[in-house]
Design a protein around this motif. Sequence first.
Motif, PDB file in Angstrom:
ATOM      1  N   ASP A 177     -33.973   6.877   8.749  1.00 18.23           N
ATOM      2  CA  ASP A 177     -33.022   7.384   7.770  1.00 18.23           C
ATOM      3  C   ASP A 177     -33.752   8.363   6.854  1.00 18.23           C
ATOM      4  O   ASP A 177     -34.974   8.519   6.933  1.00 18.23           O
ATOM      5  N   LEU A 178     -33.007   9.022   5.978  1.00 16.67           N
ATOM      6  CA  LEU A 178     -33.587  10.067   5.144  1.00 16.67           C
ATOM      7  C   LEU A 178     -34.529   9.541   4.057  1.00 16.67           C
ATOM      8  O   LEU A 178     -35.486  10.224   3.700  1.00 16.67           O
ATOM      9  N   PHE A 179     -34.273   8.356   3.522  1.00 13.32           N
ATOM     10  CA  PHE A 179     -35.224   7.818   2.557  1.00 13.32           C
ATOM     11  C   PHE A 179     -36.583   7.607   3.230  1.00 13.32           C
ATOM     12  O   PHE A 179     -37.631   7.932   2.667  1.00 13.32           O
ATOM     13  N   SER A 180     -36.559   7.077   4.447  1.00 14.67           N
ATOM     14  CA  SER A 180     -37.808   6.872   5.181  1.00 14.67           C
ATOM     15  C   SER A 180     -38.475   8.203   5.495  1.00 14.67           C
ATOM     16  O   SER A 180     -39.710   8.331   5.427  1.00 14.67           O
ATOM     17  N   ALA A 229     -11.443  15.601  21.414  1.00 16.32           N
ATOM     18  CA  ALA A 229     -10.322  15.715  22.348  1.00 16.32           C
ATOM     19  C   ALA A 229     -10.111  14.419  23.116  1.00 16.32           C
ATOM     20  O   ALA A 229      -8.969  14.067  23.467  1.00 16.32           O
ATOM     21  N   LYS A 230     -11.187  13.686  23.383  1.00 18.09           N
ATOM     22  CA  LYS A 230     -11.069  12.423  24.107  1.00 18.09           C
ATOM     23  C   LYS A 230     -10.315  11.380  23.295  1.00 18.09           C
ATOM     24  O   LYS A 230      -9.814  10.405  23.841  1.00 18.09           O
ATOM     25  N   ASP A 231     -10.271  11.592  21.976  1.00 16.83           N
ATOM     26  CA  ASP A 231      -9.583  10.652  21.085  1.00 16.83           C
ATOM     27  C   ASP A 231      -8.360  11.304  20.457  1.00 16.83           C
ATOM     28  O   ASP A 231      -8.079  11.141  19.268  1.00 16.83           O
ATOM     29  N   ALA A 232      -7.647  12.088  21.289  1.00 15.20           N
ATOM     30  CA  ALA A 232      -6.397  12.743  20.874  1.00 15.20           C
ATOM     31  C   ALA A 232      -6.580  13.612  19.632  1.00 15.20           C
ATOM     32  O   ALA A 232      -5.681  13.716  18.791  1.00 15.20           O
ATOM     33  N   GLY A 233      -7.749  14.229  19.511  1.00 22.04           N
ATOM     34  CA  GLY A 233      -7.986  15.135  18.390  1.00 22.04           C
ATOM     35  C   GLY A 233      -8.458  14.477  17.119  1.00 22.04           C
ATOM     36  O   GLY A 233      -8.751  15.164  16.137  1.00 22.04           O
ATOM     37  N   THR A 234      -8.557  13.150  17.119  1.00 20.46           N
ATOM     38  CA  THR A 234      -9.028  12.445  15.931  1.00 20.46           C
ATOM     39  C   THR A 234     -10.520  12.694  15.725  1.00 20.46           C
ATOM     40  O   THR A 234     -11.301  12.617  16.665  1.00 20.46           O
ATOM     41  N   ARG A 235     -10.907  13.001  14.514  1.00 25.75           N
ATOM     42  CA  ARG A 235     -12.319  13.227  14.211  1.00 25.75           C
ATOM     43  C   ARG A 235     -13.017  11.873  14.058  1.00 25.75           C
ATOM     44  O   ARG A 235     -13.146  11.342  12.954  1.00 25.75           O
ATOM     45  N   ASN A 236     -13.442  11.348  15.175  1.00 21.36           N
ATOM     46  CA  ASN A 236     -14.029  10.001  15.208  1.00 21.36           C
ATOM     47  C   ASN A 236     -15.502  10.040  14.805  1.00 21.36           C
ATOM     48  O   ASN A 236     -16.399   9.727  15.584  1.00 21.36           O
ATOM     49  N   VAL A 237     -15.715  10.406  13.559  1.00 26.88           N
ATOM     50  CA  VAL A 237     -17.075  10.540  13.035  1.00 26.88           C
ATOM     51  C   VAL A 237     -17.616   9.166  12.650  1.00 26.88           C
ATOM     52  O   VAL A 237     -16.921   8.362  12.030  1.00 26.88           O
ATOM     53  N   LYS A 238     -18.871   8.923  13.044  1.00 26.70           N
ATOM     54  CA  LYS A 238     -19.532   7.691  12.637  1.00 26.70           C
ATOM     55  C   LYS A 238     -20.084   7.880  11.229  1.00 26.70           C
ATOM     56  O   LYS A 238     -20.610   8.948  10.910  1.00 26.70           O
ATOM     57  N   VAL A 239     -19.960   6.865  10.397  1.00 24.32           N
ATOM     58  CA  VAL A 239     -20.467   6.947   9.026  1.00 24.32           C
ATOM     59  C   VAL A 239     -21.680   6.038   8.904  1.00 24.32           C
ATOM     60  O   VAL A 239     -21.582   4.827   9.084  1.00 24.32           O
ATOM     61  N   ALA A 240     -22.817   6.629   8.611  1.00 24.59           N
ATOM     62  CA  ALA A 240     -24.059   5.865   8.498  1.00 24.59           C
ATOM     63  C   ALA A 240     -23.981   4.898   7.313  1.00 24.59           C
ATOM     64  O   ALA A 240     -23.324   5.179   6.307  1.00 24.59           O
ATOM     65  N   ASP A 241     -24.695   3.787   7.446  1.00 23.49           N
ATOM     66  CA  ASP A 241     -24.662   2.757   6.412  1.00 23.49           C
ATOM     67  C   ASP A 241     -25.990   2.651   5.663  1.00 23.49           C
ATOM     68  O   ASP A 241     -26.221   1.697   4.948  1.00 23.49           O
ATOM     69  N   ASP A 242     -26.863   3.656   5.830  1.00 22.22           N
ATOM     70  CA  ASP A 242     -28.158   3.581   5.158  1.00 22.22           C
ATOM     71  C   ASP A 242     -28.015   3.959   3.683  1.00 22.22           C
ATOM     72  O   ASP A 242     -27.026   4.561   3.258  1.00 22.22           O
ATOM     73  N   ASP A 243     -29.031   3.623   2.915  1.00 16.65           N
ATOM     74  CA  ASP A 243     -28.962   3.816   1.459  1.00 16.65           C
ATOM     75  C   ASP A 243     -28.941   5.287   1.051  1.00 16.65           C
ATOM     76  O   ASP A 243     -28.341   5.642   0.029  1.00 16.65           O
ATOM     77  N   PHE A 244     -29.599   6.160   1.821  1.00 21.19           N
ATOM     78  CA  PHE A 244     -29.578   7.574   1.455  1.00 21.19           C
ATOM     79  C   PHE A 244     -28.170   8.136   1.617  1.00 21.19           C
ATOM     80  O   PHE A 244     -27.694   8.895   0.759  1.00 21.19           O
TER      81      PHE A 244
END
Length: 256
Positions: A177-180, A229-244
């Motif tokens: 992660d970015l803090f590291s 496109a595989k998810d019908a156009g939904t922006r299936n972005v993963k959200v990181a859970d790290d402290d930074f």
Amino acid sequence: MLITQGLGVEMEKYLEMKNSIDIKKPLEEIYEELCSLKYSIEDKVKFCLYLNGWSSSTRPDGLKAIEDMSLFGHYLFPAGELFLKQFGGMSIKGMRFPPWYPQKTDEISDYNYCVDIVKEVDIWEICFLEILQTEKNELLIPIASEDRIWTVADIYLSETGKVYYCAEGQIGIEAPDLFSYFAQIFGFVQRLSPKNRSEVTFSEYDLLDRIEKDINQGTYMLYAQRRFAKDAGTRNVKVADDDFTKWLFSISKATG
């Protein structure tokens, strides 16, 4: 001057740390002194970023990098966009003797270890990102480059918070992660060992040329477009859970 609106608690911490050390010293000496102080790694990193010019305000160089990527159609995941707004264009001074420094320190007496945060992006970078994103199945953005004496390492941030690097044809994980990552730069933690960097050799140079040609001709579908496109156009972005990542979003919320 650091913007204090919405960042009162952090400002108090910075002031406390400033009173604990002599900030007129060279930055490398400050990093060494901070190593022995009681503060958390995260607080030390934030303070060092502040000493290197971070102010919590939006940076024009960061906006330029965002604009460059947008012109090529590259999708910036939210945390990546916030990172560039906060740090784009900064030159961050690193520790006195990083791991790649020569054994005989007089060999390169004027070596200046700096991390240059991205301030512009060209089409070659976009093409490389396309290959790397497809390989890792993660959204990525370029965030920095490091002159490591005999090579330049390019640094990338993923939507899951991991920090990747590419240097001399090798690609691997630079930090979890970015803090590291920044803690390595300032000398607060050791770099990952080679066995934990999951290094692979990059050999897709012909593919780079083909992608650049297709982008220029307007016939290339970018990784993010294919994935969404595989998810019908939904922006299936993963959200990181790290402290930074959490800190980035808290900055955005505090400063509006």
